[in-house]
Design an enzyme around this catalytic site. Structure first.
Site, short mmCIF file in Angstrom:
data_model
loop_
_atom_site.label_atom_id
_atom_site.label_comp_id
_atom_site.label_asym_id
_atom_site.label_seq_id
_atom_site.Cartn_x
_atom_site.Cartn_y
_atom_site.Cartn_z
N LEU A 123 7.49 -0.26 -0.77
CA LEU A 123 6.44 -0.06 0.21
C LEU A 123 6.53 1.37 0.72
O LEU A 123 7.62 1.95 0.79
CB LEU A 123 6.61 -1.03 1.40
CG LEU A 123 6.40 -2.52 1.15
CD1 LEU A 123 6.69 -3.31 2.42
CD2 LEU A 123 5.00 -2.81 0.65
N ASP A 124 5.40 1.94 1.11
CA ASP A 124 5.41 3.26 1.70
C ASP A 124 6.26 3.26 2.98
O ASP A 124 6.44 2.22 3.62
CB ASP A 124 3.99 3.71 2.06
CG ASP A 124 3.11 3.88 0.84
OD1 ASP A 124 3.65 4.08 -0.26
OD2 ASP A 124 1.87 3.80 0.99
N LYS A 125 6.75 4.43 3.34
CA LYS A 125 7.62 4.58 4.52
C LYS A 125 7.04 3.89 5.75
O LYS A 125 7.74 3.15 6.44
CB LYS A 125 7.85 6.07 4.80
CG LYS A 125 8.60 6.34 6.10
CD LYS A 125 8.66 7.82 6.40
CE LYS A 125 9.29 8.08 7.75
NZ LYS A 125 9.29 9.52 8.11
N THR A 127 4.52 1.69 5.96
CA THR A 127 3.97 0.35 5.76
C THR A 127 5.09 -0.65 6.01
O THR A 127 6.19 -0.50 5.48
CB THR A 127 3.42 0.18 4.33
OG1 THR A 127 2.34 1.10 4.13
CG2 THR A 127 2.92 -1.24 4.10
N ARG A 224 -4.40 2.19 0.56
CA ARG A 224 -4.86 3.27 1.42
C ARG A 224 -5.94 4.11 0.74
O ARG A 224 -6.96 4.46 1.35
CB ARG A 224 -3.67 4.13 1.83
CG ARG A 224 -2.60 3.35 2.59
CD ARG A 224 -1.25 4.07 2.61
NE ARG A 224 -1.35 5.34 3.30
CZ ARG A 224 -0.38 6.25 3.29
NH1 ARG A 224 0.73 6.05 2.59
NH2 ARG A 224 -0.52 7.39 3.96
#
Length: 294
Positions: A123-125, A127, A224
């Site tokens: 997961l993105d930082k 998120t 996103r």
């Protein structure tokens, strides 16, 4: 005794698969000769072991990093990652990552040859939400294959800055690296295929909405980028146009809420959910209180 069986006893800190690779690559020799793992040893044989420089998980330090455990057994774990935690070490984030935290919690991952031990997706930082972690090499291999074959269902929830006209839709456009801003991804014909399904669950008077998103692929920044491409960026996502003048959001309000999969070892159907992180829950409550549609 076979060479590989003997070395497992002699070097218990090394995994059997790691020893096999060292034998096959010539780092372990018998009487100066390269042999196979099944080589039968004899009395007075000389075994030379040349351990290469540390790679993969050996270079990573276990560190206490916060995350919630939703489920764990000897094969895998299901966790909930808070926002602000990077998934794995990379440029600018040498430690303090989720991987460092996993090594602290699950010491057996230190034997992994991977530089991202335990991770089968990310997961993105900023998120938050649910992630699947493999605790064994077998689970890692089977779960990675399940993700590749799109056998794992991932559901997200997001607050969007603007509501789309339709109540639901499907975005099927390829994604690739932005030609100018290398920190961004963008929709481009020569990118990798990506599919995102979205549905509006609740609309608010200030044009924001609460949406559910199910992805069929797992590209970098996929949700996103796709939502920004239809002019409905994730609220708080400053990289993709989600900044609000009236609502304060310190990060993109995107949450991985549900994961459904078949357990790779027990073959049982599993479905886990992760509650919203506090900041996102507070913003949703504020919208319902102050901007509810009549």
């Amino acid at each position: 005794m076979r060479l590989d069986h003997y070395l497992v006893r002699l070097l218990p800190e090394q995994s059997r698969s790691a020893l096999d690779r060292l034998i096959r690559s010539g780092h372990i020799r018998v009487n100066s000769s390269q042999v196979k793992p099944g080589c039968k040893l004899r009395h007075e044989d000389r075994i030379a072991v040349a351990l290469p420089a540390p790679t993969g998980a050996e270079r990573l330090q276990p560190q206490p990093v916060p995350f919630d455990i939703l489920f764990e057994d000897e094969h895998l774990a299901v966790i909930s990652k808070p926002p602000g935690v990077v998934a794995h070490p990379a440029a600018g984030h040498a430690d303090g990552t989720l991987v460092n935290g996993l090594l602290h919690r699950y010491s057996e991952l230190a034997l992994s040859d991977s530089d991202r031990p335990g991770l089968v997706h990310r997961l993105d930082k900023d998120t938050s939400g649910i992630m699947l972690v493999a605790r064994t090499e077998t689970a890692q291999r089977l779960l990675a294959a399940a993700f590749k074959e799109r056998q794992i269902r991932k559901t997200y929830h997001a607050l969007l800055l603007r509501s789309p006209a339709a109540d639901k839709g499907r975005i099927d456009t390829a994604i690739g690296r932005h030609p100018i801003n290398r920190q961004k991804m963008t929709v481009r014909q020569d990118g990798r295929s990506a599919v995102t399904n979205w549905q509006v669950l609740e609309r608010f008077a200030n044009s924001c909405c609460w949406a559910e998103i199910v992805i069929e692929t797992g590209r970098t920044h996929q949700i996103r980028v796709h939502l920004a491409s239809i002019n409905t960026p994730v609220l708080g996502d400053t990289l993709y146009g989600g900044r609000s003048r009236t609502l304060q959001a310190e990060r993109q309000l995107l949450h991985a809420s549900e994961l459904a999969f078949v357990h790779p070892i027990t073959k049982k159907s599993c479905c886990f959910t992760a509650p919203l992180h506090a900041d996102m829950a507070a913003t949703l409550a504020l919208l319902r209180e102050q901007h509810r549609l009549a």
